[in-house]
Design a protein around this motif. Structure first.
Motif, PDB file in Angstrom:
ATOM      1  N   LYS A  82      34.149  35.727  41.359  1.00  0.00           N
ATOM      2  CA  LYS A  82      35.177  35.604  40.333  1.00  0.00           C
ATOM      3  C   LYS A  82      34.967  36.660  39.252  1.00  0.00           C
ATOM      4  O   LYS A  82      33.860  37.152  39.052  1.00  0.00           O
ATOM      5  CB  LYS A  82      35.149  34.206  39.712  1.00  0.00           C
ATOM      6  N   SER A  83      36.043  36.977  38.557  1.00  0.00           N
ATOM      7  CA  SER A  83      35.972  37.927  37.457  1.00  0.00           C
ATOM      8  C   SER A  83      35.369  37.252  36.237  1.00  0.00           C
ATOM      9  O   SER A  83      35.139  36.033  36.220  1.00  0.00           O
ATOM     10  CB  SER A  83      37.368  38.438  37.118  1.00  0.00           C
ATOM     11  N   LEU A 109      38.305  36.650  42.988  1.00  0.00           N
ATOM     12  CA  LEU A 109      38.465  38.027  43.453  1.00  0.00           C
ATOM     13  C   LEU A 109      38.934  38.003  44.905  1.00  0.00           C
ATOM     14  O   LEU A 109      38.160  38.162  45.843  1.00  0.00           O
ATOM     15  CB  LEU A 109      37.137  38.787  43.301  1.00  0.00           C
ATOM     16  N   GLU A 123      38.359  41.053  47.303  1.00  0.00           N
ATOM     17  CA  GLU A 123      36.981  41.120  47.800  1.00  0.00           C
ATOM     18  C   GLU A 123      36.778  40.143  48.955  1.00  0.00           C
ATOM     19  O   GLU A 123      36.156  40.476  49.966  1.00  0.00           O
ATOM     20  CB  GLU A 123      36.027  40.807  46.655  1.00  0.00           C
TER      21      GLU A 123
END
Length: 211
Positions: free
Chosen positions: A188-189, A195, A198
């Motif tokens: 996660k960001s 994400l 990804e």
């Protein structure tokens, strides 16, 4: 106080009063001096109460456009100053807005559009699962299928088949999870967003179980 908005539009909705905050999963009612409508993302048809479509808004606070990027302006703005938010939403009979997912993240399964966020909520409702993320996985016959990345609860031995069966009992047949990969965590960001790109890249090489 909770609010929903964007860089292009500023504040779109807010929840201020106790009555509003009781509306679980809603982002509140429209802010002042703002118009909204729900539009079918493919046909452009105006949709009614409770129907899911793209949220379009119009307000004096909406930006005039992207400087030097006409292509982005064409994609983002409709006629008469309407801004296309890119969010799949619906509005209930009391004017509360509910966000289903981002349109660009929808999984295209045959003629259907499957919201990953909806499937993630179902997965996370399982007592065997800590966290989960759903991404599209390319499949020649149907276009894309939903693939789940799952983080098990400590000590859980839930299998991929059990994960798929759990979801299948709670959603329409076209929304079923059809691939599963178990992971230690969901990337996660810093803002907490999954994400997905990804994960989608990793999905092509990850060991998976398929229904």
């Amino acid at each position: 106080m909770q609010a929903y908005g964007s860089t292009e539009a500023g504040g779109i909705s807010r929840m201020i009063y106790a009555e509003e905050c009781k509306q679980q999963r809603s982002v509140g009612r429209l802010s002042e001096n703002l118009e909204a409508k729900i539009v079918h993302p493919l046909t452009g048809e105006f949709l009614s109460v409770g129907q899911q479509g793209e949220l379009w808004i119009r307000s004096p606070a909406v930006m005039k456009g992207y400087v030097g990027d006409e292509e982005a302006n064409v994609k983002t703005f409709g006629c008469q100053g309407w801004l296309k938010t890119g969010d799949l939403c619906y509005i209930d009979e009391n004017g509360y807005i509910y966000i289903v997912d981002r349109l660009k993240e929808l999984i295209k399964y045959k003629a259907y559009q499957v919201p990953p966020a909806e499937l993630e909520q179902v997965l996370q409702s399982s007592p065997e699962i800590i966290d989960a993320a759903v991404v599209p996985y390319p499949q020649e016959e149907v276009g894309q299928i939903p693939m789940a990345f799952v983080v098990r609860q400590p000590g859980s031995k839930i299998s991929a088949v059990e994960v798929m069966d759990y979801v299948a009992k709670k959603v329409a047949p076209y929304k079923k999870i059809r691939k599963v990969s178990f992971v230690n965590s969901i990337p996660k960001s810093a803002a907490g967003k999954i994400l997905r790109k990804e994960l989608a890249t990793y999905a092509m090489s990850a060991p998976v179980s398929r229904l």
